[in-house]
Design an enzyme around this catalytic site. Structure first.
Site, short mmCIF file in Angstrom:
data_model
loop_
_atom_site.label_atom_id
_atom_site.label_comp_id
_atom_site.label_asym_id
_atom_site.label_seq_id
_atom_site.Cartn_x
_atom_site.Cartn_y
_atom_site.Cartn_z
N LEU A 174 0.82 -1.20 0.00
CA LEU A 174 0.00 0.00 0.00
C LEU A 174 0.86 1.25 0.00
CD1 LEU A 174 -2.58 1.76 0.50
CD2 LEU A 174 -2.22 1.32 2.95
N SER A 175 0.51 2.22 -0.85
CA SER A 175 1.11 3.55 -0.83
C SER A 175 2.62 3.46 -1.01
CB SER A 175 0.70 4.28 0.46
OG SER A 175 1.00 5.64 0.39
N ALA A 176 3.42 3.91 -0.01
CA ALA A 176 4.87 3.73 -0.12
C ALA A 176 5.21 2.25 -0.24
CB ALA A 176 5.57 4.35 1.08
N ALA A 229 4.47 1.40 -3.83
CA ALA A 229 5.58 1.84 -4.67
C ALA A 229 6.78 0.91 -4.51
CB ALA A 229 5.97 3.27 -4.31
#
Length: 319
Positions: free
Chosen positions: A141-143, A146
């Site tokens: 999720l999110s960072a 990425a």
């Protein structure tokens, strides 16, 4: 893939036989030189398969492994179906908000920093728990999303598939200011640069991991154009037949899918109307739990991913 969202409806009426509480995550133990200075947690189910699959799960900023596991339900699902879940965990010494450093050059390159630490964790778990090397997957999720894309780009030979939730394209930023700009949708690289970044991340020539990208259409933290950029980044290596997607929609959830020349769905974009920044869960399925950045929208990204990867036998593997 046809009638994907119709199959999702079947998941909502599954009757899980869950333990009263999942076994707590434990430390993986030593896993190499660990140049990124990460921690490693793991869940090994009591009824582990003889040759289990493994899912690498990367939490978001301000979270840790246990919090993300509780919200997403990955360990509960693993306990039911016998696969292993590995949780890399960021430390406050590395990042004050416990974000994975997906935008720092020393941590996003093959055989460097945090990317290498995660690879070393995977190798250690594979050897210790007899993991099937053909069934290793990564999600985040999110960072963490990425960073999941960093792992898929830098070690594509390691993963059969991946799920990037509210994440960003590989190599789109190389500093904190650039990271914040890209999260807001500013200065995203063009198609050529996105695809070049992926090709240059390793010497891999294929086959490539399948990719699913998840985004809330009301995400104001990592705006939806970042999900589109991830899809664009992976289209060239997968040799898709057409850039025109097949689209299925139901109850505000939309699945766009692209097939390669063999007729296999290799890229999906799942968008959720009205959803902000977080991981989609379904509080009614017995696995997911609503929490900060764990958003109950009646659609479980955990179940969906596990099913599409063939980890749940009651749901056909994506073909």
């Amino acid at each position: 893939m046809s009638d994907t969202l119709a199959r999702l409806s079947k998941l909502r009426v599954m009757q899980p036989h869950l333990p009263s509480s999942p076994t707590p995550l434990v430390n993986l133990g030593p896993f190499g030189s660990n140049p990124g200075g990460l921690d490693a947690k793991i869940h090994v189910p009591a009824g582990r398969a003889e040759r289990p699959a493994m899912v690498v799960v990367l939490h978001g900023c301000t979270q840790n492994a246990a919090a993300y596991d509780h919200g997403s339900g990955w360990s509960r699902l693993a306990e039911e179906y016998g696969f292993v879940v590995l949780y890399p965990q960021q430390t406050r010494q590395n990042n004050s908000n416990t974000c994975f450093n997906w935008f720092v050059p020393d941590h996003m390159r093959r055989d460097r920093g945090e990317a290498l630490s995660i690879r070393q964790m995977v190798d250690t778990a594979m050897e210790r728990y007899n993991i099937d090397p053909a069934r290793i997957f990564v999600t985040g999720l999110s960072a963490g999303g990425a960073m999941a894309n960093v792992m898929l780009a830098t070690y594509p030979e390691l993963f059969a598939g991946g799920s990037v939730i509210a994440g960003l394209a590989y190599g789109c930023a190389s500093s904190v200011p650039e990271a914040f700009d890209r999260m807001r949708g500013h200065g995203l690289p063009n198609v050529t640069k996105l695809q070049d970044q992926l090709r240059l991340a390793s010497r891999h020539q294929g086959p490539w991991p399948t990719i699913s990208v998840w985004h809330g259409l009301q995400d104001r933290t990592v705006v939806p154009s970042n999900g589109d950029a991830v899809v664009t980044q992976w289209q060239a290596v997968h040799d898709i037949v057409s850039k025109e997607a097949a689209v299925e929609t139901r109850e505000g959830h939309s699945v766009s899918s692209w097939k390669n020349r063999h007729g296999t769905v290799v890229i999906e974009l799942i968008t959720v109307a009205g959803m902000g920044h977080g991981t989609p869960v379904d509080g009614a399925d017995g696995y997911g739990t609503s929490a900060p950045y764990m958003l109950d929208v009646g659609l479980s990204s955990t179940l969906y991913s596990a099913c599409s990867w063939g980890l749940i036998p009651s749901f056909d593997k994506r073909v």
